[in-house]
Design a protein around this motif. Structure first.
Motif, PDB file in Angstrom:
ATOM      1  N   MET A   1       0.162 -33.235 -18.038  1.00 31.79           N
ATOM      2  CA  MET A   1      -0.052 -33.288 -16.599  1.00 31.79           C
ATOM      3  C   MET A   1      -0.709 -32.026 -16.054  1.00 31.79           C
ATOM      4  O   MET A   1      -1.146 -31.992 -14.922  1.00 31.79           O
ATOM      5  CB  MET A   1       1.300 -33.494 -15.889  1.00 31.79           C
ATOM      6  CG  MET A   1       1.997 -34.798 -16.261  1.00 31.79           C
ATOM      7  SD  MET A   1       1.011 -36.255 -15.833  1.00 31.79           S
ATOM      8  CE  MET A   1       1.015 -36.147 -14.049  1.00 31.79           C
ATOM      9  N   VAL A   2      -0.771 -30.974 -16.873  1.00 26.09           N
ATOM     10  CA  VAL A   2      -1.379 -29.715 -16.414  1.00 26.09           C
ATOM     11  C   VAL A   2      -2.891 -29.885 -16.326  1.00 26.09           C
ATOM     12  O   VAL A   2      -3.546 -30.256 -17.298  1.00 26.09           O
ATOM     13  CB  VAL A   2      -1.026 -28.564 -17.371  1.00 26.09           C
ATOM     14  CG1 VAL A   2      -1.745 -27.286 -16.952  1.00 26.09           C
ATOM     15  CG2 VAL A   2       0.480 -28.335 -17.390  1.00 26.09           C
ATOM     16  N   LYS A   3      -3.454 -29.598 -15.147  1.00 29.64           N
ATOM     17  CA  LYS A   3      -4.892 -29.733 -14.935  1.00 29.64           C
ATOM     18  C   LYS A   3      -5.593 -28.379 -14.910  1.00 29.64           C
ATOM     19  O   LYS A   3      -6.755 -28.263 -15.303  1.00 29.64           O
ATOM     20  CB  LYS A   3      -5.163 -30.467 -13.617  1.00 29.64           C
ATOM     21  CG  LYS A   3      -4.540 -31.860 -13.540  1.00 29.64           C
ATOM     22  CD  LYS A   3      -5.099 -32.787 -14.605  1.00 29.64           C
ATOM     23  CE  LYS A   3      -4.503 -34.182 -14.475  1.00 29.64           C
ATOM     24  NZ  LYS A   3      -4.960 -35.083 -15.540  1.00 29.64           N
ATOM     25  N   LYS A   4      -4.881 -27.342 -14.417  1.00 29.13           N
ATOM     26  CA  LYS A   4      -5.466 -26.011 -14.308  1.00 29.13           C
ATOM     27  C   LYS A   4      -4.557 -25.009 -15.012  1.00 29.13           C
ATOM     28  O   LYS A   4      -3.336 -25.048 -14.856  1.00 29.13           O
ATOM     29  CB  LYS A   4      -5.634 -25.610 -12.843  1.00 29.13           C
ATOM     30  CG  LYS A   4      -6.538 -26.541 -12.045  1.00 29.13           C
ATOM     31  CD  LYS A   4      -6.682 -26.063 -10.604  1.00 29.13           C
ATOM     32  CE  LYS A   4      -7.580 -27.003  -9.808  1.00 29.13           C
ATOM     33  NZ  LYS A   4      -7.760 -26.528  -8.397  1.00 29.13           N
ATOM     34  N   LEU A   5      -5.164 -24.099 -15.762  1.00 23.27           N
ATOM     35  CA  LEU A   5      -4.372 -23.159 -16.554  1.00 23.27           C
ATOM     36  C   LEU A   5      -5.074 -21.821 -16.653  1.00 23.27           C
ATOM     37  O   LEU A   5      -6.289 -21.761 -16.852  1.00 23.27           O
ATOM     38  CB  LEU A   5      -4.155 -23.724 -17.959  1.00 23.27           C
ATOM     39  CG  LEU A   5      -3.376 -22.858 -18.951  1.00 23.27           C
ATOM     40  CD1 LEU A   5      -1.931 -22.687 -18.493  1.00 23.27           C
ATOM     41  CD2 LEU A   5      -3.422 -23.479 -20.351  1.00 23.27           C
ATOM     42  N   HIS A   6      -4.295 -20.732 -16.506  1.00 22.18           N
ATOM     43  CA  HIS A   6      -4.796 -19.374 -16.728  1.00 22.18           C
ATOM     44  C   HIS A   6      -3.960 -18.732 -17.813  1.00 22.18           C
ATOM     45  O   HIS A   6      -2.756 -18.556 -17.655  1.00 22.18           O
ATOM     46  CB  HIS A   6      -4.713 -18.552 -15.439  1.00 22.18           C
ATOM     47  CG  HIS A   6      -5.239 -17.159 -15.613  1.00 22.18           C
ATOM     48  ND1 HIS A   6      -5.026 -16.155 -14.685  1.00 22.18           N
ATOM     49  CD2 HIS A   6      -5.979 -16.584 -16.605  1.00 22.18           C
ATOM     50  CE1 HIS A   6      -5.606 -15.036 -15.093  1.00 22.18           C
ATOM     51  NE2 HIS A   6      -6.188 -15.272 -16.261  1.00 22.18           N
ATOM     52  N   GLU A  28      -9.446 -27.431 -15.967  1.00 25.68           N
ATOM     53  CA  GLU A  28      -9.931 -26.089 -15.627  1.00 25.68           C
ATOM     54  C   GLU A  28      -9.143 -25.044 -16.405  1.00 25.68           C
ATOM     55  O   GLU A  28      -7.916 -25.064 -16.408  1.00 25.68           O
ATOM     56  CB  GLU A  28      -9.797 -25.827 -14.120  1.00 25.68           C
ATOM     57  CG  GLU A  28     -10.581 -26.796 -13.262  1.00 25.68           C
ATOM     58  CD  GLU A  28     -10.489 -26.448 -11.785  1.00 25.68           C
ATOM     59  OE1 GLU A  28     -10.201 -25.279 -11.468  1.00 25.68           O
ATOM     60  OE2 GLU A  28     -10.698 -27.347 -10.956  1.00 25.68           O
ATOM     61  N   LEU A  29      -9.860 -24.136 -17.062  1.00 26.15           N
ATOM     62  CA  LEU A  29      -9.207 -23.127 -17.891  1.00 26.15           C
ATOM     63  C   LEU A  29      -9.797 -21.753 -17.646  1.00 26.15           C
ATOM     64  O   LEU A  29     -11.015 -21.584 -17.620  1.00 26.15           O
ATOM     65  CB  LEU A  29      -9.364 -23.492 -19.373  1.00 26.15           C
ATOM     66  CG  LEU A  29      -8.860 -22.454 -20.387  1.00 26.15           C
ATOM     67  CD1 LEU A  29      -7.342 -22.265 -20.260  1.00 26.15           C
ATOM     68  CD2 LEU A  29      -9.234 -22.854 -21.814  1.00 26.15           C
ATOM     69  N   MET A  30      -8.901 -20.768 -17.458  1.00 28.34           N
ATOM     70  CA  MET A  30      -9.280 -19.358 -17.451  1.00 28.34           C
ATOM     71  C   MET A  30      -8.686 -18.739 -18.710  1.00 28.34           C
ATOM     72  O   MET A  30      -7.462 -18.642 -18.839  1.00 28.34           O
ATOM     73  CB  MET A  30      -8.737 -18.659 -16.201  1.00 28.34           C
ATOM     74  CG  MET A  30      -9.399 -19.093 -14.921  1.00 28.34           C
ATOM     75  SD  MET A  30      -8.630 -18.342 -13.462  1.00 28.34           S
ATOM     76  CE  MET A  30      -7.144 -19.319 -13.342  1.00 28.34           C
TER      77      MET A  30
END
Length: 214
Positions: A1-6, A28-30
């Motif tokens: 369920m994670v869509k954005k991660l740093h 989206e990944l940083m």
């Protein structure tokens, strides 16, 4: 369920890889971890290539061995639409690492050194000519520089395009990965304002854009 991660630099490579294995729906990944072994680098690349990320921010030196890399060889980058590279050397060796071949990009962002020293105009020329879907190019200037000098340098080189936006790197951390008012959205707003006002390098008044990182 994670869509954005740093994943920040304090995370060990093995931990970062384990985290990425859990994030099957990541968009989206940083990526800021330091990968210092061929084994971990191979595992990381395999994971990233299996994901369907469309927005990526990363440090090429810490993740993929730096300026010796050829970006088109990283197949995961061919699916990326929004790409930010934290390395200032991209502004002068972008052509050598094949940045101009990532023609599917709609958004591109990287940090620059003082104009006339390590900002090679040819990189921007190729990007603007080849990237048929391009919306915006963000150049992040250093605290000790002035954005006017960068715009003047571009003018002197006959490189005038309303899609080039210059932001102050002092505010980079503040906007990097913000869930609502990200620097991508802010840069898009600047480009749209220029189109409406038939402007090239002018910036909107700060009263209209109070969060503008000038």
């Amino acid at each position: 369920m994670v869509k954005k991660l740093h994943i920040n630099p304090s995370v060990l490579p093995a931990q970062g890889i384990e985290i990425l294995q859990l994030c099957k729906g990541l968009q989206e990944l940083m990526l800021d971890i330091v990968v210092d072994s061929t084994y971990d680098r191979s595992r990381l690349y395999g994971l990233l290539n299996a994901l369907r990320i469309t927005t990526l921010s990363m440090n090429l030196t810490s993740s993929f061995c730096g300026p010796t890399i050829f970006l088109p060889d990283l197949h995961l980058l061919h699916r990326i639409e929004c790409l930010h590279l934290t390395n200032t050397w991209v502004s002068w060796c972008g052509l050598f690492i094949g940045l101009q071949e990532l023609c599917q990009l709609t958004h591109l962002s990287f940090h620059v050194c003082p104009p006339g020293e390590l900002l090679h105009i040819e990189v921007l020329f190729e990007i603007l000519n080849r990237f048929w879907r391009l919306w915006v190019v963000i150049l992040w200037w250093m605290e000790y520089q002035e954005s006017e000098k960068i715009y003047s340098h571009l003018n002197e080189q006959d490189l005038v395009d309303h899609r080039i936006v210059v932001f102050n790197t002092v505010h980079f951390t503040e906007f990097h990965g913000a869930p609502v008012n990200s620097f991508w959205e802010l840069a898009e707003s600047v480009v749209q304002w220029r189109e409406m006002n038939h402007s090239t390098f002018d910036m909107p008044p700060t009263t209209s854009f109070p969060t503008l990182p000038l």
